[in-house]
Design a protein around this motif. Structure first.
Motif, PDB file in Angstrom:
ATOM      1  N   LEU A 145      -3.484   7.596   3.265  1.00  0.00           N
ATOM      2  CA  LEU A 145      -2.106   7.421   3.696  1.00  0.00           C
ATOM      3  C   LEU A 145      -1.236   8.650   3.423  1.00  0.00           C
ATOM      4  O   LEU A 145      -0.032   8.628   3.621  1.00  0.00           O
ATOM      5  CB  LEU A 145      -1.488   6.177   3.034  1.00  0.00           C
ATOM      6  N   PHE A 162      -7.925  -2.125   4.822  1.00  0.00           N
ATOM      7  CA  PHE A 162      -6.678  -2.836   5.002  1.00  0.00           C
ATOM      8  C   PHE A 162      -6.974  -4.334   5.006  1.00  0.00           C
ATOM      9  O   PHE A 162      -7.944  -4.771   5.618  1.00  0.00           O
ATOM     10  CB  PHE A 162      -6.087  -2.376   6.340  1.00  0.00           C
ATOM     11  N   TYR A 216       0.868  -1.185   0.000  1.00  0.00           N
ATOM     12  CA  TYR A 216       0.000   0.000   0.000  1.00  0.00           C
ATOM     13  C   TYR A 216       0.899   1.228   0.000  1.00  0.00           C
ATOM     14  O   TYR A 216       2.009   1.197   0.541  1.00  0.00           O
ATOM     15  CB  TYR A 216      -0.863   0.052   1.261  1.00  0.00           C
ATOM     16  N   SER A 217       0.383   2.323  -0.581  1.00  0.00           N
ATOM     17  CA  SER A 217       1.201   3.531  -0.632  1.00  0.00           C
ATOM     18  C   SER A 217       0.339   4.779  -0.622  1.00  0.00           C
ATOM     19  O   SER A 217      -0.760   4.804  -1.162  1.00  0.00           O
ATOM     20  CB  SER A 217       2.054   3.533  -1.907  1.00  0.00           C
ATOM     21  N   ILE A 261       3.405  -0.875   4.049  1.00  0.00           N
ATOM     22  CA  ILE A 261       2.731   0.417   3.907  1.00  0.00           C
ATOM     23  C   ILE A 261       3.817   1.471   3.735  1.00  0.00           C
ATOM     24  O   ILE A 261       4.611   1.708   4.651  1.00  0.00           O
ATOM     25  CB  ILE A 261       1.859   0.736   5.140  1.00  0.00           C
TER      26      ILE A 261
END
Length: 173
Positions: free
Chosen positions: A72, A126, A48-49, A136
């Motif tokens: 994020l 998530f 994830y980013s 992450i």
């Protein structure tokens, strides 16, 4: 489940510049640092980013498949974005410094607002039920908020969590 929290590498911004959600590039050279980070992570992890280039560029180096999520992103510093911290009016800066958890930056957000959106990501989107590790790639504020959540540390003490550029922090959820 293993989760690896990875902070982006250094940006091109001079020290002392507030760049929160401004989409600033990372400083070169960075490939050697990217490779060092990659060696600390499982190869088949779900990545994830933050969509900001300083994170997504690193995430793309780590995996061919990344999931970008706006929640994020770093704290929104509103009117302070791309200003030198020293140039911010004390009338605006002092109340925030006295209670950054609850006081919003003008046209931006407070730390609790950042915490709430990161928590929304963790609780709703998530992938908790996976046999794969999760990476992450995010920002110091996001990582600090996750560390506060899992450790029960009060948000006012978030800066006790040291998160350097290119840091890799392994947690187990």
């Amino acid at each position: 489940m293993e989760v690896y929290l990875v902070r982006h590498t250094e940006t091109v911004c001079e020290k002392g510049i507030c760049y929160g959600q401004s989409d600033v590039p990372i400083a070169a050279p960075y490939l050697e640092i990217f490779e060092s980070i990659k060696k600390q992570l499982p190869q088949d992890a779900i990545v994830y980013s933050s969509p900001l280039v300083r994170c997504s560029q690193l995430a793309s180096y780590l995996s061919n498949t990344i999931i970008k999520d706006d929640r994020l992103m770093e704290m929104n510093f509103g009117n302070w974005e791309m200003k030198n911290w020293d140039a911010i009016s004390p009338d605006e800066f002092t109340p925030w410094m006295n209670d950054f958890v609850n006081v919003s930056v003008p046209n931006g957000e407070s730390f609790v607002e950042l915490y709430n959106r990161v928590n929304d990501f963790l609780e709703n989107d998530f992938q908790h039920n996976t046999s794969k590790a999760v990476v992450i790639v995010a920002h110091a504020g996001v990582i600090r908020s996750i560390l506060c959540k899992i450790s029960g540390l009060p948000l006012k003490d978030a800066f006790n969590n040291k998160v350097g550029f290119g840091a890799v922090i392994k947690i187990v959820l």
